[in-house]
Structures are given as structure tokens and as C-alpha cells.
Design a protein around this motif. Structure first.
Motif, mmCIF file in Angstrom:
data_model
loop_
_atom_site.group_PDB
_atom_site.id
_atom_site.type_symbol
_atom_site.label_atom_id
_atom_site.label_comp_id
_atom_site.label_asym_id
_atom_site.label_seq_id
_atom_site.Cartn_x
_atom_site.Cartn_y
_atom_site.Cartn_z
ATOM 1 N N SER A 69 40.193 34.495 21.278
ATOM 2 C CA SER A 69 40.866 34.453 22.577
ATOM 3 C C SER A 69 41.489 33.086 22.847
ATOM 4 C CB SER A 69 39.873 34.795 23.689
ATOM 5 O OG SER A 69 38.788 33.867 23.703
ATOM 6 N N ASP A 70 40.848 32.021 22.368
ATOM 7 C CA ASP A 70 41.313 30.654 22.623
ATOM 8 C C ASP A 70 41.494 29.948 21.286
ATOM 9 O OD1 ASP A 70 41.850 28.094 23.488
ATOM 10 O OD2 ASP A 70 39.815 27.691 24.215
ATOM 11 N N PHE A 71 42.674 30.042 20.706
ATOM 12 C CA PHE A 71 42.905 29.459 19.381
ATOM 13 C C PHE A 71 42.731 27.941 19.405
ATOM 14 C CE2 PHE A 71 45.898 27.329 16.506
ATOM 15 C CZ PHE A 71 45.407 27.770 15.285
ATOM 16 N N THR A 72 43.294 27.269 20.399
ATOM 17 C CA THR A 72 43.229 25.807 20.455
ATOM 18 C C THR A 72 41.792 25.320 20.548
ATOM 19 O OG1 THR A 72 45.393 25.737 21.544
ATOM 20 C CG2 THR A 72 44.024 23.757 21.683
ATOM 21 N N GLY A 73 40.992 25.990 21.376
ATOM 22 C CA GLY A 73 39.588 25.604 21.508
ATOM 23 C C GLY A 73 38.801 25.866 20.236
ATOM 24 N N GLU A 74 39.022 27.023 19.637
ATOM 25 C CA GLU A 74 38.280 27.390 18.426
ATOM 26 C C GLU A 74 38.674 26.511 17.249
ATOM 27 O OE1 GLU A 74 35.222 29.102 16.817
ATOM 28 O OE2 GLU A 74 35.887 29.779 18.801
ATOM 29 N N LEU A 75 39.886 25.997 17.277
ATOM 30 C CA LEU A 75 40.386 25.159 16.193
ATOM 31 C C LEU A 75 39.547 23.898 16.015
ATOM 32 C CD1 LEU A 75 42.800 25.151 14.204
ATOM 33 C CD2 LEU A 75 44.053 23.795 15.895
ATOM 34 N N GLN A 76 38.881 23.467 17.087
ATOM 35 C CA GLN A 76 38.104 22.240 17.034
ATOM 36 C C GLN A 76 36.790 22.413 16.287
ATOM 37 O OE1 GLN A 76 39.848 19.664 18.251
ATOM 38 N NE2 GLN A 76 41.343 21.270 18.730
#
Length: 416
Positions: free
Chosen positions: A24-31
């Protein structure tokens, strides 16, 4: 370019795409996760819309296999959606989109992870390396398995990404070596719940059954997400057959399709798949599928979020369709990695020898080891000699009650 690929493929393109995690949150999961495994729910939805708008028929894997075999004729090019590993993200975020749009899909399950809290080795390693960097920790390679430097050195020095280093490493070492390195690194970091990644959880059987009731298919992906080209034939057959049986027992569906872990396969693996009633095997070779081609070497294009990001960092319809039309492959700008490998067979070639954790011993020696005890361990090893009891067919190891009886075979610590 699409027309050129169509002519190369025998009249119709059969594009099989592979995904891992839909979030759902690519930017957050990317971390906190391996980037190449991720795609946002919105980008995933747009992929399906772009494929439909480009004239593809969003079809099942069975339809694609039938067209390749000449059993049916396709009116349009085919676009087949597949997922590897059975991540729970697929259930949470891909399944609702697929169901709403009426798009078929198949998910390949490593069944020993379903209904558990276990995490895949690649996710464990990525998480541990983040901890190493955060703590400015320097691993003590002298107390780790020998090949540790070969895997971790290029990553920690910045010469390779985790994914690239893993690909190279598992081409030379069986899964249990990688697991030993990860376990050793966890011990050096002091253990604790924070060393296990929160993300990367997998589905449970209720979730699998719910998707199956809605018509979504499931294929086998070994028991323990094992790269089979480095394993002896007995292990290969066990991983394939038991993963198939487990899904059929738990879900009540026939399993006919298989995904090779890391996309690597061999003639020996294909032989075992054929003998056990499979109809297909999918690779990660980014090449065209051809009508009349081998259904056990199906080509797939592995997709993730950044394959659709344009020059300004936002979603690009043009770039996405270029990916689907394989523009970069036609122009020679991409270089697919071939998955076919020579099978690294067990060193035990004598019928009177048995391998336990890569130690070759005489069967006559093992016949002295009685009684035996079966204990749980992390990775499966197999002892099939009648002198030490029945074949072990789950994550277990046979341990001699009196290690002194087997000193001519191996040191006690090696046998353990």
C-alpha cells in the motif's frame, strides 16, 4: 516492435509477468525491504489497465500453456499474471484488485512457510544487514561458516546489492549454507525479536483457500524456497512432490504448475516435474515465449515499481507499455539472465554410499549407528539408508545416540 515480437513468437505473444509483493505504501516499505520485490497497489492496478489497453487478453496460465502447445488458438496476445512466494501482501492488496477487475492469476507457494511466522532467507539477510549498518557492527568472519566472506564481503563493501550477491552466492552453494550464515550473523548480533523482519509475512491456509474459492490458481514453489540446482536428486524430488501434495491436501485443488526458485532449473528438475504430473515450470528469463516452446521453461518478465517510473519520477504509461512490448530487449539494451543450469549432483555416486550434510560415508559404516533419534532442525537433510531407519521426509536430521560409533565416518560435531 510488438509486431516483430509477435512474428518471433509464432503468431501471438505470450507475456507472463512476475510479481512478489504488492504494497500500500511503496515509499515507506522501500526503507525496510528489498526494492526489487515491491510494487505499489496503484501501480499494479495500472499495469493491468495498461495491458488491457495495449490489446492483451489477460489470461490464465493454463490458457497460455494450451496456446503454446497448439491446443487452442488465441485471438489476442496473452498477458498472464503470476506471483512468487505467497507473501501476505498479495492477499491484502493484489487479490482485491484482481477480483474487482476479473483478472486471473496464479501464486506459487513455498508450502513450509504457509501458516508460519517464518521469513525468507533473502528478507532475513536484508534485515540483518540493515542492523549491521545501523549498529556499525563488524561481523567476525572467523567464527562464521567459510563462505561468509564471499556473500557478505561484496555487500558490506558496497560492490554488490543484496539481490546481486545472493544470486551469485546461491549459484555455488546449497540453501543450508546460506541459512547457516544468516543464523551465525543473528547470533553475533545478540539475538532478539528485532532481528526478525516484521515485514515479509506470508499467507495462511485460510487466505489461500479464500482466494482459491474465487477461482485463483496456486502452484508449487518447493517446501522451503530451495534453489534446487544445488541439491541432490532425493532432495529435489522431496521438495517438489511434497509441496504439490501439501497444497492439494490443504486447498483441495489439483496442482499442475511449478516456479523455479531464483528462476534456475535443470534437465533433472524438469524430468522430476514431468514424472509427477506437472504441466509447466516458470523461469525468470526475460525472453519471448514461442508457440511450440517447452512448457517447463516458460519465460517471465519480473516487474517492480521502478520499471514504470518516468524521467520525472512519476508513473509513465509509455514506459510501462515499452516494458510489456519488450522494446529494450528488441533494441538489445537488456541482457536476460538464463536460468538453465548444470545440476550439481551429490558427490555420493556409489550405490553403497550415503550423504549426510555433504559428508560421504560408507553405508556399511552407517549400519553400525543404532539406535537413532529424530530431532527438529532448521533445514532438511536426508538419510535414506535402511541401517539408520526410515527416510526422513520433513525438516529433521538423524542423530546417532552414541556418536562414538561413527568416528570412522565423521567427527561428532560434523554429524550433528
Amino acid at each position: 516492435m510488438a509486431a516483430y515480437r509477435r512474428s518471433q513468437s509464432g503468431g501471438r505473444r505470450i507475456l507472463i509477468v512476475s510479481y512478489h509483493r504488492v504494497v500500500s505504501d511503496f515509499t515507506g516499505e522501500l526503507q525496510r525491504s528489498i526494492p526489487g520485490l515491491l510494487i505499489s497497489q496503484e501501480t499494479f492496478r495500472r499495469h493491468l489497465e495498461e495491458a488491457h489497453a495495449a490489446g492483451f487478453d489477460l489470461a490464465s496460465l493454463g490458457d497460455a500453456v494450451d496456446v503454446m502447445a497448439g491446443r487452442r488458438t488465441a485471438k489476442k496476445d496473452l498477458f498472464v499474471v503470476t506471483f512468487d512466494d505467497g507473501y501476505r501482501d498479495v492477499y491484502r492488496y493484489a487479490y482485491p484488485v484482481l477480483k474487482q477487475m476479473g483478472v486471473p492469476a496464479i501464486t506459487y507457494l513455498p508450502t513450509a512457510f504457509i501458516n508460519t511466522d517464518k521469513r525468507f532467507n533473502h528478507d532475513r539477510l536484508f534485515h540483518l544487514l540493515r542492523k549491521v549498518q545501523d549498529r556499525r557492527f563488524r561481523p567476525d568472519f572467523d567464527t562464521m561458516p567459510g563462505p561468509s566472506v564471499q556473500l557478505l564481503g561484496p555487500i558490506l563493501s558496497g560492490h554488490k546489492t543484496v539481490s546481486a550477491a545472493l544470486d551469485d552466492f546461491i549459484g555455488e552453494h546449497p540453501t543450508r549454507v546460506l541459512t547457516g550464515i544468516i543464523d551465525s550473523l543473528e547470533q553475533q548480533l545478540g539475538g532478539g525479536a528485532d532481528l526478525v523482519p516484521e515485514q515479509g509475512d506470508v499467507m495462511n491456509w485460510d487466505e489461500v483457500r479464500r482466494m482459491a474459492r474465487d477461482g485463483f490458481e496456486f502452484g508449487a514453489h518447493t517446501l522451503g524456497h530451495t534453489v534446487l540446482t544445488q541439491e541432490p536428486t532425493a532432495v529435489v524430488e522431496h521438495e517438489i512432490v511434497e509441496s504439490k501434495r501439501t497444497i492439494e491436501r490443504e486447498v483441495g485443488v489439483q496442482v499442475q504448475d511449478f516456479a523455479y526458485c531464483n528462476g534456475w532449473y535443470s534437465d533433472e528438475i524438469i524430468r522430476i516435474l514431468r514424472e509427477n504430473g506437472f504441466r509447466s515450470g516458470v523461469t525468470t528469463e526475460d525472453l519471448p515465449n514461442r508457440v511450440g516452446g517447452d512448457p517447463f521453461a516458460l519465460k517471465r518478465k519480473v516487474m517492480w515499481e521502478n520499471f514504470s517510473l518516468g524521467m520525472m519520477g512519476d508513473y509513465s504509461s509509455a514506459l510501462t507499455v515499452c516494458q510489456f512490448d519488450d522494446c529494450f530487449g528488441v533494441l538489445g539494451m537488456s541482457h536476460p539472465v538464463l536460468g538453465h543450469r548444470q545440476h550439481v549432483l551429490s558427490p555420493a555416486t556409489d550405490a553403497n554410499q550415503v550423504v549426510i550434510q555433504d559428508i560421504v560415508v560408507r553405508a556399511a559404516t552407517l549400519s553400525k549407528v543404532t539406535p537413532v533419534e529424530v530431532v527438529q532442525v532448521t533445514e532438511p537433510d536426508f538419510a535414506t539408508d535402511v541401517g539408520v531407519g526410515a527416510a526422513v521426509n520433513s525438516p529433521q536430521v538423524v542423530l546417532a545416540a552414541d556418536a562414538a560409533l561413527v568416528q570412522e565416518a565423521a567427527q561428532p560435531e560434523e554429524l550433528q
